[in-house]
Write a protein that holds these residues in place. Structure first.
Motif, short mmCIF file in Angstrom:
data_model
loop_
_atom_site.label_atom_id
_atom_site.label_comp_id
_atom_site.label_asym_id
_atom_site.label_seq_id
_atom_site.Cartn_x
_atom_site.Cartn_y
_atom_site.Cartn_z
N PRO A 42 0.82 -1.22 0.00
CA PRO A 42 0.00 0.00 0.00
C PRO A 42 0.86 1.27 0.00
O PRO A 42 0.49 2.29 -0.58
CB PRO A 42 -0.80 -0.12 1.30
CG PRO A 42 -0.84 -1.59 1.58
CD PRO A 42 0.48 -2.15 1.07
N ARG A 43 2.04 1.20 0.64
CA ARG A 43 2.90 2.38 0.69
C ARG A 43 3.58 2.65 -0.65
O ARG A 43 3.79 3.80 -1.04
CB ARG A 43 3.99 2.17 1.77
CG ARG A 43 4.44 3.45 2.45
CD ARG A 43 5.51 3.16 3.49
NE ARG A 43 5.06 2.36 4.60
CZ ARG A 43 4.50 2.83 5.70
NH1 ARG A 43 4.34 4.12 5.85
NH2 ARG A 43 4.10 2.02 6.64
N LEU A 44 3.93 1.57 -1.35
CA LEU A 44 4.68 1.74 -2.61
C LEU A 44 3.76 2.00 -3.80
O LEU A 44 4.18 2.61 -4.79
CB LEU A 44 5.51 0.49 -2.90
CG LEU A 44 6.74 0.28 -2.02
CD1 LEU A 44 7.41 -1.05 -2.35
CD2 LEU A 44 7.74 1.43 -2.19
N ARG A 45 2.52 1.51 -3.70
CA ARG A 45 1.59 1.69 -4.82
C ARG A 45 1.39 3.18 -5.07
O ARG A 45 1.22 3.96 -4.12
CB ARG A 45 0.25 1.05 -4.47
CG ARG A 45 -0.26 0.16 -5.56
CD ARG A 45 -1.44 -0.66 -5.09
NE ARG A 45 -1.02 -1.94 -4.56
CZ ARG A 45 -1.50 -2.52 -3.48
NH1 ARG A 45 -2.44 -1.92 -2.78
NH2 ARG A 45 -1.05 -3.70 -3.11
N THR A 46 1.46 3.60 -6.33
CA THR A 46 1.35 5.03 -6.58
C THR A 46 0.76 5.29 -7.95
O THR A 46 0.53 4.36 -8.72
CB THR A 46 2.74 5.69 -6.39
OG1 THR A 46 2.57 7.09 -6.23
CG2 THR A 46 3.69 5.41 -7.55
N ARG A 47 0.50 6.57 -8.24
CA ARG A 47 -0.07 6.93 -9.55
C ARG A 47 0.86 7.89 -10.25
O ARG A 47 1.41 8.80 -9.63
CB ARG A 47 -1.41 7.64 -9.36
CG ARG A 47 -2.60 6.70 -9.37
CD ARG A 47 -3.83 7.42 -8.89
NE ARG A 47 -4.65 7.91 -10.01
CZ ARG A 47 -5.41 7.14 -10.77
NH1 ARG A 47 -5.46 5.85 -10.55
NH2 ARG A 47 -6.12 7.65 -11.74
N LEU A 48 1.02 7.66 -11.54
CA LEU A 48 1.82 8.57 -12.36
C LEU A 48 0.95 8.99 -13.53
O LEU A 48 0.59 8.15 -14.37
CB LEU A 48 3.09 7.85 -12.87
CG LEU A 48 3.88 8.60 -13.93
CD1 LEU A 48 4.49 9.88 -13.37
CD2 LEU A 48 4.98 7.71 -14.53
N ALA A 49 0.58 10.25 -13.57
CA ALA A 49 -0.25 10.76 -14.67
C ALA A 49 -1.46 9.86 -14.92
O ALA A 49 -1.79 9.54 -16.05
CB ALA A 49 0.59 10.90 -15.94
N GLY A 50 -2.10 9.43 -13.84
CA GLY A 50 -3.30 8.61 -13.97
C GLY A 50 -3.04 7.13 -14.15
O GLY A 50 -3.98 6.35 -14.24
N LEU A 51 -1.79 6.73 -14.22
CA LEU A 51 -1.46 5.30 -14.36
C LEU A 51 -1.18 4.72 -12.98
O LEU A 51 -0.41 5.30 -12.20
CB LEU A 51 -0.21 5.13 -15.24
CG LEU A 51 -0.34 5.58 -16.69
CD1 LEU A 51 1.04 5.64 -17.36
CD2 LEU A 51 -1.26 4.63 -17.45
#
Ligand code: FMN
Length: 349
Positions: A42-51
């Motif tokens: 959960p900590r590493l999951r992230t979004r890049l420009a909606g991805l």
């Protein structure tokens, strides 16, 4: 790094670097490389420009130029993968030798000049990509093209249906005059064409722009303005540098782009500057000299929403991506950040 990977790397370093790179790709295809699967939490999951990314550590362009190893690379722990550069027509690139290891500097110099199988062969491979990975393509122009800006749109049109993102790469030092396209007028026109073409594709392809680390303050201010106004989705900072400061050699006099450890400080400065100039409103991908979780974290704190790496894997193996992602988790926890996004830009003062 496992003992097998350590032995493999030692053997590879006795070979010419381009041959060794070919073998590394072959080992990936044969399933001989480490495959820890997606490193995520959960900590590493992230979004890049909606991805949505399982973790922010991506593979930089140029490692898998012809999209031959997307599936094994996606199992090696990367949060996202950029293949290419692809040009409309296949191209041999510059004569060999064109890749040099600077082991004392933990660096490399390359002057490949966009050697690749061409957009049609690459599109056919991209069509078979794993759908659960985030995959992008670095767009390039043919050396002898009469209309280089049109080349970017052609590659996007051909490969776009199989992509999550496409990177307009006007920052390679190895195709003469390519970097002239980083000028304000030329770049605005080029991006407008690419975005117009993107809007005709059936799927939402994010458009990223990759910049050189050798831009001066005025040029960076122009890039920031373009990033805010053109409708692009993210900026990748940075490509390789023409600088040769502080190197120990050998090979320092080879022409081409320098990558790896000596690029870290310079590319991170450009990243931080761009983050300030765009007031954090444009997602940034930090790349250049990342070789440890601490360095990955420094890029995030300087303003990067996600990261890419290449050269450090020459010295530390493909498993480095998974190790950096795991180390990032520890650093974020230590400093009380619940997510990667919470840490973005917190070190810029
Ligand atoms: N960047 C591109 O945008 N397109 C390319 O085709 C490309 N080819 C590369 C080939 C080699 C051998 C290397 C070392 C780099 C290449 N790059 C290319 C640049 C990398 O994507 C990255 O921006 C740069 O190497 C800095 O990251 P690093 O220090 O982690 O290697």
């Amino acid at each position: 790094m496992s003992l097998a990977e350590r032995i493999g790397l030692a053997a590879m370093h006795r070979l010419d670097p381009e041959t060794a790179h070919g073998l590394a790709l072959r080992a990936l295809q044969l399933g001989l490389a480490p495959a820890p699967g997606p490193v995520t939490s959960p900590r590493l999951r992230t979004r890049l420009a909606g991805l949505d990314l399982p973790n922010p550590v991506g593979l930089a362009a140029g490692f898998d130029k012809n999209a031959v190893a997307i599936a094994p690379l996606s199992r090696a722990g990367f949060g996202f993968i950029e293949v290419g550069a692809a040009t409309p027509r296949p191209q041999d690139g510059n004569p060999r030798p064109r890749l040099f290891r600077l082991a004392a500097d933990r660096a490399a110099i390359n002057r490949f000049g966009f050697n690749n199988d061409g957009m049609e062969a690459i599109a056919a491979r991209l069509a078979g990509r794993p759908r659960d990975a985030v995959v992008g393509l670095n767009l390039g122009a043919n050396k002898d093209s009469a209309d280089r800006p049109a080349d970017f749109a052609r590659v996007l049109e051909c490969c776009g249906p199989h992509l999550d993102f496409a990177t307009v790469n006007v920052s390679s030092p190895n195709t003469e005059k390519l970097r002239d396209l980083q000028g304000k007028a030329a770049l605005s026109a080029l991006l407008a064409d690419v975005i117009a073409l993107r809007d005709t594709l059936p799927n939402p392809v994010r458009i990223f722009l990759k910049i050189a680390p050798d831009l001066d303050e005025a040029e960076l201010a122009d890039i920031a303005e373009i990033a805010l106004d053109s409708g692009i989705d993210a900026v990748i900072a940075t490509n390789t540098t023409l600088d040769r400061d502080g190197l120990h050699g050998p090979h320092v006099d080879e022409t081409g782009g320098l990558s790896g450890a000596p690029l870290f400080a310079k590319s991170t400065r450009v990243l931080a500057r761009l983050h300030r100039l765009t007031e954090g409103r444009v997602p940034l991908v930090g790349v250049g000299g990342i070789g440890s979780a601490d360095q990955a974290y420094a890029k995030i704190r300087a303003g990067a929403s996600a990261l890419q790496l290449y050269t450090a894997m020459v010295y530390h193996g493909v498993s480095l991506a998974a190790r950096i992602a795991t180390g990032l988790e520890t650093l974020l926890t230590r400093d009380g950040f619940e997510t990667v996004a919470d840490a973005v830009g917190t070190g810029t003062g």
